[in-house]
Design a protein around this motif. Structure first.
Motif, PDB file in Angstrom:
ATOM      1  N   THR A   2     -15.364  26.965  -8.868  1.00  0.00           N
ATOM      2  CA  THR A   2     -15.867  28.297  -9.224  1.00  0.00           C
ATOM      3  C   THR A   2     -16.111  28.354 -10.725  1.00  0.00           C
ATOM      4  O   THR A   2     -15.211  28.086 -11.518  1.00  0.00           O
ATOM      5  CB  THR A   2     -14.848  29.377  -8.828  1.00  0.00           C
ATOM      6  OG1 THR A   2     -14.641  29.332  -7.415  1.00  0.00           O
ATOM      7  CG2 THR A   2     -15.360  30.752  -9.214  1.00  0.00           C
ATOM      8  N   ILE A   4     -17.375  30.890 -13.725  1.00  0.00           N
ATOM      9  CA  ILE A   4     -17.666  32.266 -14.119  1.00  0.00           C
ATOM     10  C   ILE A   4     -18.005  32.289 -15.608  1.00  0.00           C
ATOM     11  O   ILE A   4     -17.264  31.752 -16.424  1.00  0.00           O
ATOM     12  CB  ILE A   4     -16.471  33.204 -13.856  1.00  0.00           C
ATOM     13  CG1 ILE A   4     -16.121  33.232 -12.373  1.00  0.00           C
ATOM     14  CG2 ILE A   4     -16.778  34.617 -14.348  1.00  0.00           C
ATOM     15  CD1 ILE A   4     -14.873  34.065 -12.057  1.00  0.00           C
ATOM     16  N   SER A  75     -21.876  30.084 -11.638  1.00  0.00           N
ATOM     17  CA  SER A  75     -22.120  30.511 -10.260  1.00  0.00           C
ATOM     18  C   SER A  75     -21.948  32.024 -10.153  1.00  0.00           C
ATOM     19  O   SER A  75     -22.454  32.645  -9.221  1.00  0.00           O
ATOM     20  CB  SER A  75     -21.175  29.792  -9.298  1.00  0.00           C
ATOM     21  OG  SER A  75     -19.855  29.744  -9.788  1.00  0.00           O
ATOM     22  N   TYR A  76     -21.241  32.605 -11.119  1.00  0.00           N
ATOM     23  CA  TYR A  76     -21.056  34.054 -11.197  1.00  0.00           C
ATOM     24  C   TYR A  76     -21.172  34.475 -12.655  1.00  0.00           C
ATOM     25  O   TYR A  76     -20.738  33.751 -13.558  1.00  0.00           O
ATOM     26  CB  TYR A  76     -19.685  34.489 -10.682  1.00  0.00           C
ATOM     27  CG  TYR A  76     -19.310  33.998  -9.317  1.00  0.00           C
ATOM     28  CD1 TYR A  76     -19.791  34.617  -8.169  1.00  0.00           C
ATOM     29  CD2 TYR A  76     -18.457  32.909  -9.169  1.00  0.00           C
ATOM     30  CE1 TYR A  76     -19.439  34.166  -6.905  1.00  0.00           C
ATOM     31  CE2 TYR A  76     -18.091  32.450  -7.910  1.00  0.00           C
ATOM     32  CZ  TYR A  76     -18.591  33.080  -6.785  1.00  0.00           C
ATOM     33  OH  TYR A  76     -18.236  32.629  -5.545  1.00  0.00           O
ATOM     34  N   HIS A  78     -20.265  37.845 -15.204  1.00  0.00           N
ATOM     35  CA  HIS A  78     -19.663  39.164 -15.375  1.00  0.00           C
ATOM     36  C   HIS A  78     -20.003  39.660 -16.767  1.00  0.00           C
ATOM     37  O   HIS A  78     -19.781  38.964 -17.763  1.00  0.00           O
ATOM     38  CB  HIS A  78     -18.145  39.118 -15.207  1.00  0.00           C
ATOM     39  CG  HIS A  78     -17.496  40.451 -15.419  1.00  0.00           C
ATOM     40  ND1 HIS A  78     -17.560  41.460 -14.476  1.00  0.00           N
ATOM     41  CD2 HIS A  78     -16.811  40.967 -16.480  1.00  0.00           C
ATOM     42  CE1 HIS A  78     -16.926  42.528 -14.940  1.00  0.00           C
ATOM     43  NE2 HIS A  78     -16.474  42.253 -16.149  1.00  0.00           N
ATOM     44  N   ILE A 329     -15.556  39.858  -7.761  1.00  0.00           N
ATOM     45  CA  ILE A 329     -16.763  39.079  -8.048  1.00  0.00           C
ATOM     46  C   ILE A 329     -17.299  38.435  -6.776  1.00  0.00           C
ATOM     47  O   ILE A 329     -18.511  38.452  -6.509  1.00  0.00           O
ATOM     48  CB  ILE A 329     -16.465  38.019  -9.127  1.00  0.00           C
ATOM     49  CG1 ILE A 329     -16.441  38.692 -10.502  1.00  0.00           C
ATOM     50  CG2 ILE A 329     -17.472  36.891  -9.087  1.00  0.00           C
ATOM     51  CD1 ILE A 329     -16.260  37.738 -11.652  1.00  0.00           C
ATOM     52  N   ARG A 330     -16.427  37.888  -5.977  1.00  0.00           N
ATOM     53  CA  ARG A 330     -16.873  37.219  -4.748  1.00  0.00           C
ATOM     54  C   ARG A 330     -17.461  38.218  -3.750  1.00  0.00           C
ATOM     55  O   ARG A 330     -18.485  37.942  -3.115  1.00  0.00           O
ATOM     56  CB  ARG A 330     -15.706  36.448  -4.135  1.00  0.00           C
ATOM     57  CG  ARG A 330     -15.349  35.206  -4.942  1.00  0.00           C
ATOM     58  CD  ARG A 330     -14.108  34.511  -4.429  1.00  0.00           C
ATOM     59  NE  ARG A 330     -13.947  33.205  -5.060  1.00  0.00           N
ATOM     60  CZ  ARG A 330     -12.841  32.489  -5.015  1.00  0.00           C
ATOM     61  NH1 ARG A 330     -11.762  32.957  -4.385  1.00  0.00           N
ATOM     62  NH2 ARG A 330     -12.782  31.306  -5.611  1.00  0.00           N
ATOM     63  N   ASN A 333     -20.880  39.380  -4.814  1.00  0.00           N
ATOM     64  CA  ASN A 333     -21.898  38.361  -4.607  1.00  0.00           C
ATOM     65  C   ASN A 333     -22.137  38.062  -3.134  1.00  0.00           C
ATOM     66  O   ASN A 333     -22.752  37.058  -2.788  1.00  0.00           O
ATOM     67  CB  ASN A 333     -21.520  37.078  -5.357  1.00  0.00           C
ATOM     68  CG  ASN A 333     -21.831  37.154  -6.830  1.00  0.00           C
ATOM     69  OD1 ASN A 333     -22.888  36.721  -7.270  1.00  0.00           O
ATOM     70  ND2 ASN A 333     -20.913  37.721  -7.612  1.00  0.00           N
TER      71      ASN A 333
END
Length: 350
Positions: A2, A4, A75-76, A78, A329-330, A333
């Motif tokens: 993961t 971020i 992948s994310y 914020h 966050i997950r 998404n």
């Protein structure tokens, strides 16, 4: 893995709740195996923010910003703030077709209106558009979520805060050799913190203000009987907290108030107005007094139990807050999160 990327206009060397929250949250995320990268003003040329020179505003271009954020191969994404970098990040994510989350840390409209003759309704329209364009907006408290919902904000998600209970703990009160009781405030010495409301109170003992900011010199001249220590950090800050008899929090604009938790963990009761932040943390727990008469609150808080203060603070965990952040966050998404933890802090009624 993961990955971020967190984009924020507020970062070191600033000393405030936003920076501390993100910093500690990142530490816990990395313990969970998350690869966290940051895009901050440190990567760009900056200029001082008008009326608040300690805050630096980044000067960059979409191309330069894109190169910086792409380094993390996120992948994310914020976005923690609504400043220049936040706006660049919003544009980049939309061009990439990448969902993003935001967080509402500061009552920006009230903050600006306290300095400039701009109606807060205009500012809320801008801020609302910014946050509503994301897949989720994280807020620290239930009362903030209710207020923003009434103002038209959508997709709000709870992200609470934690406390370093090893650092902030009861200690020797004799660290400060001053007439007692000691009434203390810790934080930015700036207009939105409403510190004069504390300093104007007729209280016995000593008033102590710990912190730095644009109002510090003016308040030192205006209130010569108050002890102004300047900014303190780490163990030195923790010793100052623990030496107080009451922590006075006069702000009416904070969305949470990390300093309230730090005081409680130090065994120091809280006096504050019955507004967002104090209501959510203190509520009806026997750890402080909330009253529109701040003097009444400050004197009443002297009767509160230090043990009860510490006990309530220990219910807040940075590990739990970081897990809540990651789950938000997950979900934002579009991922299915099995047994998503419901991590909520005690309500005022509990």
């Amino acid at each position: 893995m993961t990955r971020i990327t967190i984009v924020t206009d507020a970062w070191h060397p600033q000393v405030n709740g936003v920076v501390r929250s993100i910093d500690r949250n990142n530490t816990e995320l990395r313990k969970m195996g998350v690869d966290v990268t940051m895009v901050t003003p440190q990567a760009f040329r900056t200029v001082p923010c008008p009326t608040y020179p300690e805050i630096r505003l980044s000067l960059t271009t979409p191309r330069r910003f894109a190169a910086e954020i792409a380094k993390g191969q996120p992948s994310y994404v914020h976005i923690a703030t609504e400043g220049p970098l936040g706006l660049f990040a919003r544009g980049w994510c939309r061009r990439q077709g990448l969902p993003f989350t935001t967080s509402y840390h500061t009552r920006f409209p009230e903050y600006v209106s306290a300095r400039l003759p701009i109606p807060s309704s205009w500012l809320y329209a801008i801020v609302r558009r910014f946050h509503n364009s994301g897949a989720g907006c994280m807020v620290a408290t239930e009362s903030l979520a209710r207020e923003l919902t009434e103002r038209g904000f959508v997709r709000l998600m709870r992200w609470s805060r934690g406390i370093d209970a090893d650092l902030y703990r009861p200690r020797d009160k004799d660290f400060l050799d001053l007439p007692r009781p000691i009434f203390m405030n810790v934080g930015r010495v700036s207009v939105e913190k409403n510190i004069e409301a504390f300093l104007d109170l007729d209280l016995p003992g000593t008033k102590v203000v710990v912190g730095d900011g644009p109002q510090l010199d003016a308040l030192r001249r205006r209130y010569p009987d108050t002890v102004f220590t300047g900014a303190k950090f780490g163990e030195d800050l923790a010793r100052h907290y623990a030496a107080a008899d009451v922590f006075v929090f006069p702000s009416r604009t904070d969305t949470f108030g990390n300093v309230i938790l730090e005081a409680l963990a130090s065994g120091v009761p809280v006096a504050a107005y019955p507004v967002m932040g104090p209501i959510d943390i203190v509520g009806s727990h026997p750890v402080g007094v909330l009253d529109e008469d701040l003097r009444t609150a400050a004197l009443g808080a002297l009767e509160m139990s230090p043990e009860a203060c510490r006990k309530l603070a220990l219910t807040y965990s940075w590990q739990a807050a970081a897990l809540q952040f990651l789950t938000n966050i997950r979900i934002a998404n579009g991922e299915r999160v099995a047994n998503a933890p419901k991590i909520a802090q005690p309500s005022a009624a509990e």
